[in-house]
Scaffold this motif. Structure first.
Motif, PDB file in Angstrom:
ATOM      1  N   SER A   1     -13.177 -17.522  -7.519  1.00 37.98           N
ATOM      2  CA  SER A   1     -13.813 -17.919  -6.269  1.00 37.98           C
ATOM      3  C   SER A   1     -15.293 -18.164  -6.538  1.00 37.98           C
ATOM      4  O   SER A   1     -15.835 -17.738  -7.569  1.00 37.98           O
ATOM      5  N   VAL A   2     -15.957 -18.828  -5.618  1.00 39.00           N
ATOM      6  CA  VAL A   2     -17.373 -19.139  -5.807  1.00 39.00           C
ATOM      7  C   VAL A   2     -18.176 -17.863  -6.032  1.00 39.00           C
ATOM      8  O   VAL A   2     -19.014 -17.781  -6.942  1.00 39.00           O
ATOM      9  N   GLU A   3     -17.890 -16.843  -5.229  1.00 35.65           N
ATOM     10  CA  GLU A   3     -18.653 -15.598  -5.321  1.00 35.65           C
ATOM     11  C   GLU A   3     -18.342 -14.848  -6.617  1.00 35.65           C
ATOM     12  O   GLU A   3     -19.242 -14.300  -7.265  1.00 35.65           O
ATOM     13  N   ALA A   4     -17.066 -14.814  -6.986  1.00 37.28           N
ATOM     14  CA  ALA A   4     -16.690 -14.134  -8.229  1.00 37.28           C
ATOM     15  C   ALA A   4     -17.300 -14.827  -9.437  1.00 37.28           C
ATOM     16  O   ALA A   4     -17.711 -14.176 -10.400  1.00 37.28           O
ATOM     17  N   GLN A   5     -17.377 -16.160  -9.399  1.00 34.68           N
ATOM     18  CA  GLN A   5     -18.008 -16.894 -10.499  1.00 34.68           C
ATOM     19  C   GLN A   5     -19.489 -16.562 -10.588  1.00 34.68           C
ATOM     20  O   GLN A   5     -20.039 -16.407 -11.693  1.00 34.68           O
ATOM     21  N   LYS A   6     -20.136 -16.416  -9.430  1.00 40.08           N
ATOM     22  CA  LYS A   6     -21.557 -16.039  -9.437  1.00 40.08           C
ATOM     23  C   LYS A   6     -21.742 -14.652 -10.046  1.00 40.08           C
ATOM     24  O   LYS A   6     -22.709 -14.415 -10.784  1.00 40.08           O
ATOM     25  N   VAL A   7     -20.831 -13.739  -9.732  1.00 36.50           N
ATOM     26  CA  VAL A   7     -20.914 -12.401 -10.315  1.00 36.50           C
ATOM     27  C   VAL A   7     -20.725 -12.473 -11.826  1.00 36.50           C
ATOM     28  O   VAL A   7     -21.479 -11.860 -12.593  1.00 36.50           O
ATOM     29  N   MET A   8     -19.726 -13.225 -12.277  1.00 37.17           N
ATOM     30  CA  MET A   8     -19.492 -13.363 -13.714  1.00 37.17           C
ATOM     31  C   MET A   8     -20.701 -13.976 -14.413  1.00 37.17           C
ATOM     32  O   MET A   8     -21.117 -13.521 -15.493  1.00 37.17           O
ATOM     33  N   ASP A   9     -21.282 -14.986 -13.806  1.00 38.41           N
ATOM     34  CA  ASP A   9     -22.461 -15.624 -14.401  1.00 38.41           C
ATOM     35  C   ASP A   9     -23.613 -14.631 -14.498  1.00 38.41           C
ATOM     36  O   ASP A   9     -24.340 -14.601 -15.504  1.00 38.41           O
ATOM     37  N   PHE A  10     -23.794 -13.829 -13.455  1.00 37.20           N
ATOM     38  CA  PHE A  10     -24.857 -12.825 -13.468  1.00 37.20           C
ATOM     39  C   PHE A  10     -24.605 -11.786 -14.558  1.00 37.20           C
ATOM     40  O   PHE A  10     -25.523 -11.416 -15.305  1.00 37.20           O
ATOM     41  N   LEU A  11     -23.375 -11.314 -14.669  1.00 38.48           N
ATOM     42  CA  LEU A  11     -23.049 -10.307 -15.678  1.00 38.48           C
ATOM     43  C   LEU A  11     -23.308 -10.840 -17.085  1.00 38.48           C
ATOM     44  O   LEU A  11     -23.857 -10.133 -17.939  1.00 38.48           O
ATOM     45  N   LYS A  12     -22.922 -12.072 -17.341  1.00 33.20           N
ATOM     46  CA  LYS A  12     -23.168 -12.671 -18.653  1.00 33.20           C
ATOM     47  C   LYS A  12     -24.661 -12.822 -18.925  1.00 33.20           C
ATOM     48  O   LYS A  12     -25.128 -12.654 -20.052  1.00 33.20           O
ATOM     49  N   GLN A  13     -25.403 -13.138 -17.885  1.00 29.63           N
ATOM     50  CA  GLN A  13     -26.847 -13.348 -18.034  1.00 29.63           C
ATOM     51  C   GLN A  13     -27.572 -12.068 -18.432  1.00 29.63           C
ATOM     52  O   GLN A  13     -28.486 -12.092 -19.255  1.00 29.63           O
ATOM     53  N   ILE A  14     -27.158 -10.925 -17.862  1.00 24.40           N
ATOM     54  CA  ILE A  14     -27.891  -9.686 -18.117  1.00 24.40           C
ATOM     55  C   ILE A  14     -27.279  -8.850 -19.243  1.00 24.40           C
ATOM     56  O   ILE A  14     -27.893  -7.876 -19.687  1.00 24.40           O
ATOM     57  N   TYR A  15     -26.092  -9.215 -19.717  1.00 22.76           N
ATOM     58  CA  TYR A  15     -25.425  -8.412 -20.744  1.00 22.76           C
ATOM     59  C   TYR A  15     -26.256  -8.367 -22.017  1.00 22.76           C
ATOM     60  O   TYR A  15     -26.660  -9.398 -22.557  1.00 22.76           O
ATOM     61  N   GLY A  16     -26.498  -7.170 -22.509  1.00 21.60           N
ATOM     62  CA  GLY A  16     -27.319  -6.995 -23.696  1.00 21.60           C
ATOM     63  C   GLY A  16     -28.798  -6.913 -23.405  1.00 21.60           C
ATOM     64  O   GLY A  16     -29.596  -6.590 -24.292  1.00 21.60           O
ATOM     65  N   ILE A  17     -29.183  -7.197 -22.163  1.00 20.03           N
ATOM     66  CA  ILE A  17     -30.591  -7.157 -21.762  1.00 20.03           C
ATOM     67  C   ILE A  17     -30.857  -5.979 -20.835  1.00 20.03           C
ATOM     68  O   ILE A  17     -31.863  -5.286 -20.939  1.00 20.03           O
ATOM     69  N   GLY A  18     -29.934  -5.752 -19.910  1.00 21.45           N
ATOM     70  CA  GLY A  18     -30.049  -4.641 -18.978  1.00 21.45           C
ATOM     71  C   GLY A  18     -28.698  -3.986 -18.769  1.00 21.45           C
ATOM     72  O   GLY A  18     -27.664  -4.520 -19.181  1.00 21.45           O
ATOM     73  N   THR A  19     -28.697  -2.826 -18.126  1.00 20.28           N
ATOM     74  CA  THR A  19     -27.452  -2.131 -17.805  1.00 20.28           C
ATOM     75  C   THR A  19     -27.425  -1.826 -16.317  1.00 20.28           C
ATOM     76  O   THR A  19     -28.434  -1.395 -15.739  1.00 20.28           O
ATOM     77  N   ILE A  20     -26.303  -2.064 -15.689  1.00 21.67           N
ATOM     78  CA  ILE A  20     -26.150  -1.916 -14.240  1.00 21.67           C
ATOM     79  C   ILE A  20     -25.825  -0.470 -13.912  1.00 21.67           C
ATOM     80  O   ILE A  20     -24.920   0.123 -14.503  1.00 21.67           O
ATOM     81  N   SER A  21     -26.552   0.098 -12.980  1.00 21.50           N
ATOM     82  CA  SER A  21     -26.283   1.468 -12.531  1.00 21.50           C
ATOM     83  C   SER A  21     -25.097   1.466 -11.580  1.00 21.50           C
ATOM     84  O   SER A  21     -24.940   0.563 -10.761  1.00 21.50           O
ATOM     85  N   GLY A  22     -24.246   2.495 -11.684  1.00 22.96           N
ATOM     86  CA  GLY A  22     -23.058   2.545 -10.842  1.00 22.96           C
ATOM     87  C   GLY A  22     -22.707   3.950 -10.418  1.00 22.96           C
ATOM     88  O   GLY A  22     -23.080   4.930 -11.062  1.00 22.96           O
ATOM     89  N   THR A  23     -21.976   4.046  -9.314  1.00 22.90           N
ATOM     90  CA  THR A  23     -21.429   5.314  -8.833  1.00 22.90           C
ATOM     91  C   THR A  23     -19.987   5.106  -8.413  1.00 22.90           C
ATOM     92  O   THR A  23     -19.557   3.996  -8.110  1.00 22.90           O
ATOM     93  N   MET A  24     -19.250   6.224  -8.395  1.00 24.87           N
ATOM     94  CA  MET A  24     -17.847   6.233  -8.007  1.00 24.87           C
ATOM     95  C   MET A  24     -17.720   6.821  -6.607  1.00 24.87           C
ATOM     96  O   MET A  24     -18.346   7.843  -6.301  1.00 24.87           O
ATOM     97  N   ALA A  25     -16.913   6.209  -5.771  1.00 29.69           N
ATOM     98  CA  ALA A  25     -16.659   6.770  -4.445  1.00 29.69           C
ATOM     99  C   ALA A  25     -16.135   8.195  -4.563  1.00 29.69           C
ATOM    100  O   ALA A  25     -15.462   8.539  -5.537  1.00 29.69           O
ATOM    101  N   ASN A  26     -16.447   9.010  -3.591  1.00 30.70           N
ATOM    102  CA  ASN A  26     -15.920  10.376  -3.535  1.00 30.70           C
ATOM    103  C   ASN A  26     -14.452  10.298  -3.110  1.00 30.70           C
ATOM    104  O   ASN A  26     -14.133  10.271  -1.924  1.00 30.70           O
ATOM    105  N   ILE A  27     -13.599  10.196  -4.078  1.00 33.92           N
ATOM    106  CA  ILE A  27     -12.139  10.092  -3.974  1.00 33.92           C
ATOM    107  C   ILE A  27     -11.690   8.670  -3.680  1.00 33.92           C
ATOM    108  O   ILE A  27     -10.881   8.131  -4.423  1.00 33.92           O
ATOM    109  N   ASN A  28     -12.147   8.004  -2.639  1.00 28.63           N
ATOM    110  CA  ASN A  28     -11.526   6.707  -2.418  1.00 28.63           C
ATOM    111  C   ASN A  28     -12.394   5.611  -1.793  1.00 28.63           C
ATOM    112  O   ASN A  28     -12.736   4.662  -2.438  1.00 28.63           O
TER     113      ASN A  28
END
Length: 442
Positions: free
Chosen positions: A135-162
């Motif tokens: 999808s257009v949005e998913a492609q934008k996410v993929m493009d962003f991930l490729k752009q920053i890979y090896g340059i920065g790291t994305i901070s993340g958290t996991m939902a509390n159970i679900n």
């Protein structure tokens, strides 16, 4: 210094730096190229390759005003190493492209001052991944991930159970910054919809996406437990009443109860994911995680039925339900190449790590294990962890995880693992991408 002494010194230096030919004439030898990475005429080179490394038989330097080119474009970031290597930093590479590196003659010289008299030409071709339609949005996410890979790291958290952002909210309360990624879990789909869980209510996910957060989702896939009680379910494989003997190998038997249940559940989850698609929300989708560990039923019968299930899920969600908003993440155990579903079924590779000691150290060894499995062709993320590796060490050592995501609860909040003080350090690191730094990918 005495002029005669200088001349004598240079003469003696030349004697030690040169060799005599059979005729007694002193000859000066230029450096020789021993090896390169990538090698000449290498194919399927990863687009995530960051540099070309040339190794010579002796120490080298570059002449002033050199002009080294890649496909005709001059490269400026060229670094002679401390010994006999030359490192050439690459621009962003494109898939399925032939690249030609040219180092002109008389550019590289050795310690005696002798230049390499011939041009160095290195040709390589980048890997082209199987066609994927996003999808257009998913492609934008993929493009962003490729752009920053090896340059920065994305901070993340996991939902509390679900189905919440509780841990992300806690991190914000401690640091003043939200992580860029939040992962949700369809673990309770067998009880949805009910008064306590309803996956068709996407408000938490939509609010996160509208705030420029990345949406990830996984699925602790509950099936009937061994107890025989109709409302008890489990995802761990085993003989206890709170576990299941559900047989994933029946994925090859379309007449089996197991096959029918797997299809039914995949269709249910696809319905929820389709609600997100209808709202233009792309999902970093990580199902069937940690399969080679064999503690979950989807990995309990070996690699072959697991891969069959993965491919069936991919085909049904992608082609039957037309969920082009999914970015598929396969989770490696680091020693499981036989479990890899294949390049055409995987967009990103993850690794789950729960370190017992030195929990904030670089995890380069594990990173390289996963990198070797996919030949460097896929981006690699730290899809679950206990302690978050020190971001500075990540980029010093080379385990440049695409994102990191500690598990919820004590893994996120306790000082013995991460805790408020460490989160403040991490979220203020220049390598770490927080939600306020995210572009609008809608």
């Amino acid at each position: 210094m005495n002029h005669r002494f200088v001349i004598l010194f240079l003469f003696l230096l030349s004697l030690f730096s040169c060799k005599k030919s059979g005729s007694g004439i002193i000859e000066t030898f230029s450096p020789e190229l021993i090896s390169s990475a990538p090698t000449n005429n290498e194919t399927d080179v990863s687009i995530y390759t960051k540099e070309i490394v040339l190794i010579f038989n002796e120490n080298i330097t570059l002449k002033r005003g050199y002009e080294i080119t890649l496909n005709g474009v001059t490269l400026s970031d060229v670094n002679p190493g401390v010994k006999n290597d030359l490192r050439i930093i690459l621009p962003e590479l494109q898939e399925g492209t032939i690249y030609t590196l040219i180092i002109p003659a008389y550019t590289i010289k050795g310690p005696t001052g002798a230049f390499i008299p011939a041009e160095i030409k290195l040709i390589f071709t980048t890997y082209k991944s199987p066609a994927r339609t996003f999808s257009v949005e998913a492609q934008k996410v993929m493009d962003f991930l490729k752009q920053i890979y090896g340059i920065g790291t994305i901070s993340g958290t996991m939902a509390n159970i679900n189905w919440n952002t509780d841990e992300a909210d806690w991190v914000y309360a401690q640091t003043g910054k939200y992580p860029a990624l939040n992962c949700f879990d369809f673990i309770h789909h067998v009880f949805s919809p009910s008064n306590w869980i309803d996956y068709s209510n996407i408000s938490a996910v939509e609010n996160w996406w509208q705030s420029n957060g990345l949406v990830a989702a996984m699925w602790h896939w509950n099936v009937p437990a061994n107890s025989g009680i109709s409302d008890q379910y489990a995802f761990y494989y085993g003989s206890k009443s709170d576990q299941t003997l559900f047989d994933v190998s029946k994925i090859s038997d379309e007449n089996s109860e197991e096959y029918r249940l797997m299809i039914k559940d995949i269709d249910i989850i696809s319905g929820y994911l389709n609600i997100l698609k209808s709202k233009g929300i792309p999902v970093i989708w990580r199902p069937l995680h940690e399969a080679a560990g064999a503690w979950f039923w989807w990995g309990a019968k070996g690699a072959a039925p697991f891969k069959s299930l993965w491919r069936l899920m991919f085909e049904r969600m992608t082609n039957y339900h037309r969920l082009d908003n999914l970015i598929w993440v396969w989770t490696s155990e680091g020693n499981d190449p036989d479990w890899y579903p294949g390049d055409e079924y995987v967009d990103i590779v993850g690794r789950d790590l729960y370190q017992k000691t030195h929990i904030h150290d670089s995890q380069l060894t594990e990173f390289n294990k996963v990198k070797a499995i996919v030949l460097g062709r896929k981006m690699i993320a730290l899809t679950e962890c206990g302690g978050i590796p020190d971001p500075d060490l990540m980029f010093q050592k080379g385990d440049t995880w695409l994102w990191f995501m500690p598990w919820y609860g004590s893994y996120t909040r306790d000082d013995s693992l991460n805790g408020a003080d460490y989160w403040r350090t991490v979220m203020n690191n220049s390598h770490v991408i927080t939600r306020d730094q995210m572009p609008d990918l809608k």
